[in-house]
Design an enzyme around this catalytic site. Structure first.
Site, PDB file in Angstrom:
ATOM      1  N   HIS A 187      -2.904  -6.603   2.549  1.00 53.14           N
ATOM      2  CA  HIS A 187      -1.929  -7.644   2.878  1.00 53.14           C
ATOM      3  C   HIS A 187      -2.552  -9.040   2.940  1.00 53.14           C
ATOM      4  O   HIS A 187      -1.900 -10.010   3.283  1.00 53.14           O
ATOM      5  CB  HIS A 187      -1.259  -7.338   4.231  1.00 53.14           C
ATOM      6  CG  HIS A 187      -0.355  -6.155   4.178  1.00 53.14           C
ATOM      7  ND1 HIS A 187       0.198  -5.584   5.299  1.00 53.14           N
ATOM      8  CD2 HIS A 187       0.086  -5.417   3.130  1.00 53.14           C
ATOM      9  CE1 HIS A 187       0.944  -4.550   4.949  1.00 53.14           C
ATOM     10  NE2 HIS A 187       0.882  -4.436   3.636  1.00 53.14           N
ATOM     11  N   GLU A 204       3.314 -10.188   5.618  1.00 57.96           N
ATOM     12  CA  GLU A 204       4.169  -9.762   6.721  1.00 57.96           C
ATOM     13  C   GLU A 204       4.188 -10.762   7.869  1.00 57.96           C
ATOM     14  O   GLU A 204       4.615 -10.455   8.976  1.00 57.96           O
ATOM     15  CB  GLU A 204       3.747  -8.369   7.192  1.00 57.96           C
ATOM     16  CG  GLU A 204       3.927  -7.353   6.065  1.00 57.96           C
ATOM     17  CD  GLU A 204       3.585  -5.928   6.465  1.00 57.96           C
ATOM     18  OE1 GLU A 204       3.111  -5.715   7.597  1.00 57.96           O
ATOM     19  OE2 GLU A 204       3.801  -5.024   5.643  1.00 57.96           O
ATOM     20  N   GLU A 248      -3.500  -4.091   9.424  1.00 55.09           N
ATOM     21  CA  GLU A 248      -2.645  -4.816  10.377  1.00 55.09           C
ATOM     22  C   GLU A 248      -3.212  -4.747  11.793  1.00 55.09           C
ATOM     23  O   GLU A 248      -3.562  -3.675  12.278  1.00 55.09           O
ATOM     24  CB  GLU A 248      -1.231  -4.220  10.410  1.00 55.09           C
ATOM     25  CG  GLU A 248      -0.418  -4.412   9.154  1.00 55.09           C
ATOM     26  CD  GLU A 248       0.957  -3.761   9.281  1.00 55.09           C
ATOM     27  OE1 GLU A 248       1.646  -4.030  10.290  1.00 55.09           O
ATOM     28  OE2 GLU A 248       1.317  -2.974   8.400  1.00 55.09           O
ATOM     29  N   ASP A 281      -2.947  -0.819  12.330  1.00 54.68           N
ATOM     30  CA  ASP A 281      -2.606  -0.044  11.130  1.00 54.68           C
ATOM     31  C   ASP A 281      -3.819  -0.135  10.211  1.00 54.68           C
ATOM     32  O   ASP A 281      -4.117  -1.190   9.661  1.00 54.68           O
ATOM     33  CB  ASP A 281      -1.360  -0.616  10.433  1.00 54.68           C
ATOM     34  CG  ASP A 281      -1.047   0.108   9.117  1.00 54.68           C
ATOM     35  OD1 ASP A 281      -1.695   1.136   8.827  1.00 54.68           O
ATOM     36  OD2 ASP A 281      -0.157  -0.360   8.384  1.00 54.68           O
ATOM     37  N   LYS A 332       8.621  -1.876  13.537  1.00 54.49           N
ATOM     38  CA  LYS A 332       7.657  -2.760  12.873  1.00 54.49           C
ATOM     39  C   LYS A 332       8.431  -3.626  11.891  1.00 54.49           C
ATOM     40  O   LYS A 332       9.038  -3.111  10.962  1.00 54.49           O
ATOM     41  CB  LYS A 332       6.627  -1.932  12.089  1.00 54.49           C
ATOM     42  CG  LYS A 332       5.441  -1.476  12.877  1.00 54.49           C
ATOM     43  CD  LYS A 332       4.476  -0.690  11.999  1.00 54.49           C
ATOM     44  CE  LYS A 332       3.719  -1.569  11.022  1.00 54.49           C
ATOM     45  NZ  LYS A 332       2.692  -0.815  10.269  1.00 54.49           N
ATOM     46  N   HIS A 374       9.545  -1.793   8.348  1.00 52.04           N
ATOM     47  CA  HIS A 374       9.815  -2.610   7.162  1.00 52.04           C
ATOM     48  C   HIS A 374       8.819  -2.240   6.062  1.00 52.04           C
ATOM     49  O   HIS A 374       7.995  -1.343   6.215  1.00 52.04           O
ATOM     50  CB  HIS A 374       9.666  -4.091   7.518  1.00 52.04           C
ATOM     51  CG  HIS A 374       8.254  -4.444   7.944  1.00 52.04           C
ATOM     52  ND1 HIS A 374       7.784  -5.733   8.011  1.00 52.04           N
ATOM     53  CD2 HIS A 374       7.184  -3.673   8.321  1.00 52.04           C
ATOM     54  CE1 HIS A 374       6.521  -5.746   8.404  1.00 52.04           C
ATOM     55  NE2 HIS A 374       6.144  -4.502   8.603  1.00 52.04           N
ATOM     56  N   GLU A 426      -2.390   3.572  13.488  1.00 56.56           N
ATOM     57  CA  GLU A 426      -1.620   4.128  12.368  1.00 56.56           C
ATOM     58  C   GLU A 426      -2.546   4.406  11.186  1.00 56.56           C
ATOM     59  O   GLU A 426      -3.432   3.614  10.884  1.00 56.56           O
ATOM     60  CB  GLU A 426      -0.549   3.104  11.973  1.00 56.56           C
ATOM     61  CG  GLU A 426       0.338   3.497  10.811  1.00 56.56           C
ATOM     62  CD  GLU A 426       1.266   2.362  10.397  1.00 56.56           C
ATOM     63  OE1 GLU A 426       1.575   2.264   9.204  1.00 56.56           O
ATOM     64  OE2 GLU A 426       1.658   1.557  11.281  1.00 56.56           O
ATOM     65  N   SER A 443       0.877  -1.182   0.000  1.00 52.61           N
ATOM     66  CA  SER A 443       0.000   0.000   0.000  1.00 52.61           C
ATOM     67  C   SER A 443       0.912   1.229   0.000  1.00 52.61           C
ATOM     68  O   SER A 443       1.560   1.532   0.995  1.00 52.61           O
ATOM     69  CB  SER A 443      -0.916  -0.011   1.224  1.00 52.61           C
ATOM     70  OG  SER A 443      -0.169  -0.148   2.409  1.00 52.61           O
ATOM     71  N   ASP A 471       1.796   7.508   8.650  1.00 54.99           N
ATOM     72  CA  ASP A 471       2.642   6.778   7.691  1.00 54.99           C
ATOM     73  C   ASP A 471       2.472   7.395   6.305  1.00 54.99           C
ATOM     74  O   ASP A 471       3.267   8.226   5.888  1.00 54.99           O
ATOM     75  CB  ASP A 471       2.278   5.295   7.702  1.00 54.99           C
ATOM     76  CG  ASP A 471       3.002   4.489   6.619  1.00 54.99           C
ATOM     77  OD1 ASP A 471       4.015   4.988   6.085  1.00 54.99           O
ATOM     78  OD2 ASP A 471       2.547   3.375   6.291  1.00 54.99           O
ATOM     79  N   LYS A 483      10.049   4.958   6.970  1.00 49.59           N
ATOM     80  CA  LYS A 483      10.376   3.966   5.939  1.00 49.59           C
ATOM     81  C   LYS A 483      11.396   4.576   4.995  1.00 49.59           C
ATOM     82  O   LYS A 483      11.098   5.547   4.291  1.00 49.59           O
ATOM     83  CB  LYS A 483       9.118   3.568   5.161  1.00 49.59           C
ATOM     84  CG  LYS A 483       8.084   2.806   5.987  1.00 49.59           C
ATOM     85  CD  LYS A 483       6.805   2.597   5.193  1.00 49.59           C
ATOM     86  CE  LYS A 483       5.792   1.746   5.945  1.00 49.59           C
ATOM     87  NZ  LYS A 483       4.494   1.691   5.248  1.00 49.59           N
TER      88      LYS A 483
END
Length: 418
Positions: free
Chosen positions: A154, A204, A163, A241, A386, A363, A283, A41, A310, A335
């Site tokens: 994901h 993940e 997440e 997240d 993370k 990550h 998040e 994403s 993020d 990131k």
């Protein structure tokens, strides 16, 4: 002075089996290499990822043009540069590209080189990589934000949020933190099996059971925490997240159900989840350009929990400054490939910490065996990291590296503040 003699790149593969770029830098008859990760994403403000979209042999996903740019133009430009002058090297890379979002060379080609330079400098100086960032002593170790259930982009289940994570708040060491997560994950696996669901994992490493409601996933995690002998919200906390960019249309959100509702109704539902499940961190609860909703949410929760930007910030200093003035969040996800060089990443971390934001090193869903972010998290005294679940070697590699660092610090090892 240790001068760079050459830079070479090659196409390798990430954890999703997609091509990515690895760069290798040479100086003093020594070398170091680094691999650039790739996201699933991706926010619109992120630096550009250069791929060969017309190359049908690789379904448009190869990075051969980026490799060629490193092997020719970048290698030539960096030859004879002092390997220890990271800022100058990164400035050369930024200037060479010359675009705001690294669209000419691609952040993937620039970052692979930038990370490899940092690694080689540490190797030549004969010091651990984590000692070459912001902190020189009194290192603090990050708490893992461990992904236990995958949804959204994901996974292929019906969960809206991307997440569902756990954070071992009461852990006094990284070793203890990972042990606590290990217990919860294994108890969660047993509960999912008991339901007759598959225990297969997503990109993940989190489980991807065929659950459709966010609350059902949260109930499973709470039960797993309790079955492990811990108290939810005290010993171990649940963190989310949302990746709201994916769930936003015409100023409305479909985060809690498939139905799109107003930002205010979305906030009200968040507040219910926070109270019911003792959520400690959320998040990307809103879309990357919906500054109004971010600000409103921050005011309504009154700094009770960690609100993380993020896609909102995309590891970009200018966007972080806007977010600070707008009072949009109190934490930032970092990131490296969102911005494209180590120096720019460090600048963002420094500014974030100066304004009192928590920093979380992260990550990407397309990862590699490279453990650079583990050292970065310790070397910047970041609060959390993370790196996915305690599953899949490209995720576990980062946790293992922090365990090694903790061991090397001995009695000086201390956990960060939450």
């Amino acid at each position: 002075m240790s001068k760079i003699t050459k830079v070479i790149a090659r196409q390798v593969y990430d954890s999703r089996g997609n091509p990515t770029i690895e760069a290798e830098v040479f100086a003093n008859n020594m070398k170091a290499r680094a691999i650039c990760p790739s996201g699933a994403s991706i926010g619109s403000h992120e630096a550009f990822e250069k791929r060969d979209i017309s190359n049908k042999k690789y379904l448009g996903k190869s990075v051969l043009k980026a490799v060629k740019l490193v092997n020719t133009k970048i290698s030539k430009k960096l030859k004879n540069q002092n390997i220890h002058n990271q800022e100058k090297i990164d400035y050369i890379l930024i200037k060479l590209d010359g675009t705001k979002q690294k669209k000419k060379f691609g952040a993937n080609s620039l970052l692979a080189v930038s990370m490899a330079v940092k690694k080689l400098s540490a190797r030549i100086k004969k010091i651990p990589l984590y000692k070459t960032f912001l902190i020189k002593k009194n290192f603090k170790l990050p708490y893992p934000l461990m992904n236990v259930i995958n949804g959204g982009a994901h996974s292929n289940n019906g969960l809206r949020m991307q997440e569902f994570m756990i954070r071992p708040d009461k852990a006094k060491s990284v070793a203890e933190a990972i042990r606590m997560c290990f217990l919860v994950i294994n108890n969660l696996k047993a509960l999912i099996k008991k339901r007759g669901e598959s225990t297969s994992v997503g990109d993940e490493g989190g489980f991807s059971p065929m659950i459709n409601k966010n609350e059902d996933a949260l109930k499973l995690i709470v039960k797993s925490i309790e079955n492990s002998g811990f108290k939810n919200g005290k010993d171990i906390s649940i963190c989310l997240d949302v990746a709201a960019n994916e769930l936003f249309k015409k100023n409305k959100y479909s985060i809690h159900t498939k139905k799109f509702t107003s930002a205010q109704k979305t906030i009200n539902e968040y507040k219910k989840l926070i109270n019911k499940f003792k959520i400690k961190s959320i998040e990307d609860p809103f879309a990357e350009n919906d500054w109004t909703s971010w600000n409103k949410f921050m005011k309504e929760i009154n700094k009770k929990i960690q609100i993380v930007g993020d896609d909102l910030y995309a590891t970009n200093l200018q966007r972080l400054k806007v977010g600070f003035l707008n009072q949009s969040s109190n934490a930032i996800l970092i990131k490296l490939n969102q911005i494209g060089t180590v120096t720019e990443t460090i600048e963002v971390i420094k500014f974030a910490q100066n304004i009192g934001f928590k920093t979380i090193i992260s990550h990407r869903s397309g990862e590699s065996e490279d453990t650079f972010i583990a050292d970065l998290s310790v070397g910047t005294n970041s609060n959390q990291i993370k790196s996915g679940s305690l599953c899949r070697s490209e995720r576990v590699a980062k946790y293992n590296q922090i365990l090694r660092i903790e061991e090397s610090l001995g009695k000086k090892a201390k956990m960060s503040k939450l």
